[in-house]
Scaffold this motif. Sequence first.
Motif, PDB file in Angstrom:
ATOM      1  N   ALA A  25       0.741  -1.231  -0.013  1.00 46.10           N
ATOM      2  CA  ALA A  25       0.256   0.047   0.077  1.00 46.10           C
ATOM      3  C   ALA A  25       0.904   1.315   0.124  1.00 46.10           C
ATOM      4  CB  ALA A  25      -0.933   0.014   1.101  1.00 46.10           C
ATOM      5  N   ARG A  28       2.002   1.743  -3.331  1.00 50.43           N
ATOM      6  CA  ARG A  28       1.029   2.056  -4.262  1.00 50.43           C
ATOM      7  C   ARG A  28       0.751   3.674  -4.072  1.00 50.43           C
ATOM      8  NH1 ARG A  28      -3.548  -0.411  -3.388  1.00 50.43           N
ATOM      9  NH2 ARG A  28      -2.692  -1.624  -1.593  1.00 50.43           N
ATOM     10  N   LEU A  29       0.519   3.989  -2.995  1.00 52.60           N
ATOM     11  CA  LEU A  29       0.399   5.380  -2.300  1.00 52.60           C
ATOM     12  C   LEU A  29       1.353   6.377  -3.001  1.00 52.60           C
ATOM     13  CD1 LEU A  29      -1.492   7.545  -1.038  1.00 52.60           C
ATOM     14  CD2 LEU A  29      -0.007   7.018   1.040  1.00 52.60           C
ATOM     15  N   LYS A  33       0.972   9.492  -5.614  1.00 54.82           N
ATOM     16  CA  LYS A  33       1.155  10.972  -5.363  1.00 54.82           C
ATOM     17  C   LYS A  33       2.339  11.798  -6.344  1.00 54.82           C
ATOM     18  CE  LYS A  33       0.214  11.038  -0.384  1.00 54.82           C
ATOM     19  NZ  LYS A  33       0.901  10.894   1.032  1.00 54.82           N
ATOM     20  N   TYR A  55      -7.156   1.362   0.344  1.00 55.49           N
ATOM     21  CA  TYR A  55      -5.994   1.399   1.374  1.00 55.49           C
ATOM     22  C   TYR A  55      -5.561   2.778   1.345  1.00 55.49           C
ATOM     23  CZ  TYR A  55      -6.508  -3.197   3.159  1.00 55.49           C
ATOM     24  OH  TYR A  55      -7.010  -4.395   3.664  1.00 55.49           O
ATOM     25  N   LEU A  56      -5.572   3.651   0.095  1.00 53.38           N
ATOM     26  CA  LEU A  56      -4.772   4.849  -0.139  1.00 53.38           C
ATOM     27  C   LEU A  56      -5.434   5.799   0.379  1.00 53.38           C
ATOM     28  CD1 LEU A  56      -3.735   3.869  -3.723  1.00 53.38           C
ATOM     29  CD2 LEU A  56      -2.800   3.062  -1.472  1.00 53.38           C
ATOM     30  N   ASP A  59      -4.484   8.475   3.680  1.00 52.67           N
ATOM     31  CA  ASP A  59      -3.189   9.235   3.605  1.00 52.67           C
ATOM     32  C   ASP A  59      -3.054   9.994   2.232  1.00 52.67           C
ATOM     33  OD1 ASP A  59      -2.166   8.148   6.041  1.00 52.67           O
ATOM     34  OD2 ASP A  59      -2.038   6.471   5.274  1.00 52.67           O
ATOM     35  N   LEU A  60      -4.119  10.189   1.594  1.00 57.85           N
ATOM     36  CA  LEU A  60      -4.000  10.939   0.428  1.00 57.85           C
ATOM     37  C   LEU A  60      -4.662  12.187   0.446  1.00 57.85           C
ATOM     38  CD1 LEU A  60      -3.177  10.582  -2.745  1.00 57.85           C
ATOM     39  CD2 LEU A  60      -5.676   9.828  -3.161  1.00 57.85           C
TER      40      LEU A  60
END
Length: 279
Positions: A25, A28-29, A33, A55-56, A59-60
């Motif tokens: 995760a 991927r995040l 970004k 899951y992202l 924190d996005l």
Amino acid sequence: MRLGYKPNFDRSSVLARDGFFAGLAADRLAALKQALSDAAVHGVCFTRGGYGANYLLEDLSVALAKPKILLGYSDLTSLQIFLWQKFRWVAFYGPMVASGFDKGAGALQGYDRDSLTRALTETKQEWSIDLRGETLASGRKQGILLGGCLTLVETTLGTPWELDTSGAILVLEDRGMKPWQVDRALMHLRQSGKLRGLAGIVLGDFPDCEGPASSETVKDVARRILAPLEIPIVWGAPIGHTQRPIFTLPLGIRAELPATGEGSGSAARLNILEPACVA
């Protein structure tokens, strides 16, 4: 490349695996970004709508980023709804690299080139698409086009980015659900108030959703639960999970749903009333 776009991707990231996820995760995040913050990147076309986009989200933060084209479907619904609810980003519900583009334009399980091109490049005028479906309830209404994969729309309930459907033309599609599972999901949306105040509904063709021969079909379920809303409803548009060439629909823009007649002799179009992109 065939469409005139120049791809830019990290092969190791695209092919990464972590259990049933397409990589960690955190990785991927970071990749998402990076794509959103890179001025040289004008759009993000996802490889496939793999599990784990949700899951992202926590924190996005892209409040200061310039909106970009985000193209995909299925589990990407979570990301598209999050960005709409938090930042009013328009997104594009359509084909992906390994789920649509890989088969080619106009091919079975491929993509619809006309709707893709109009959605991504029209910057000045309205445009229209023949939904190639069946009218379950006739009418003509305008609203903001929103929604996506039924399962993922439902899972926004109770989250800080729960989809606000008031006044929307709601797009709902999925695959591999039994009719009683679709019944449960639609009833959940109804009982949570998400079907109240809708302008219209566009349903996919729900492949691989057959039940026993004696049971209702998904179309039967949809008609029973949704027809009493007395709004235009279209069944069987080739959106998201479909065996036909996948439409591209811009989510978050004003649209009109005129649906006439009912059954096999019906006609339905989706009129896109404003461009999703700016020049």
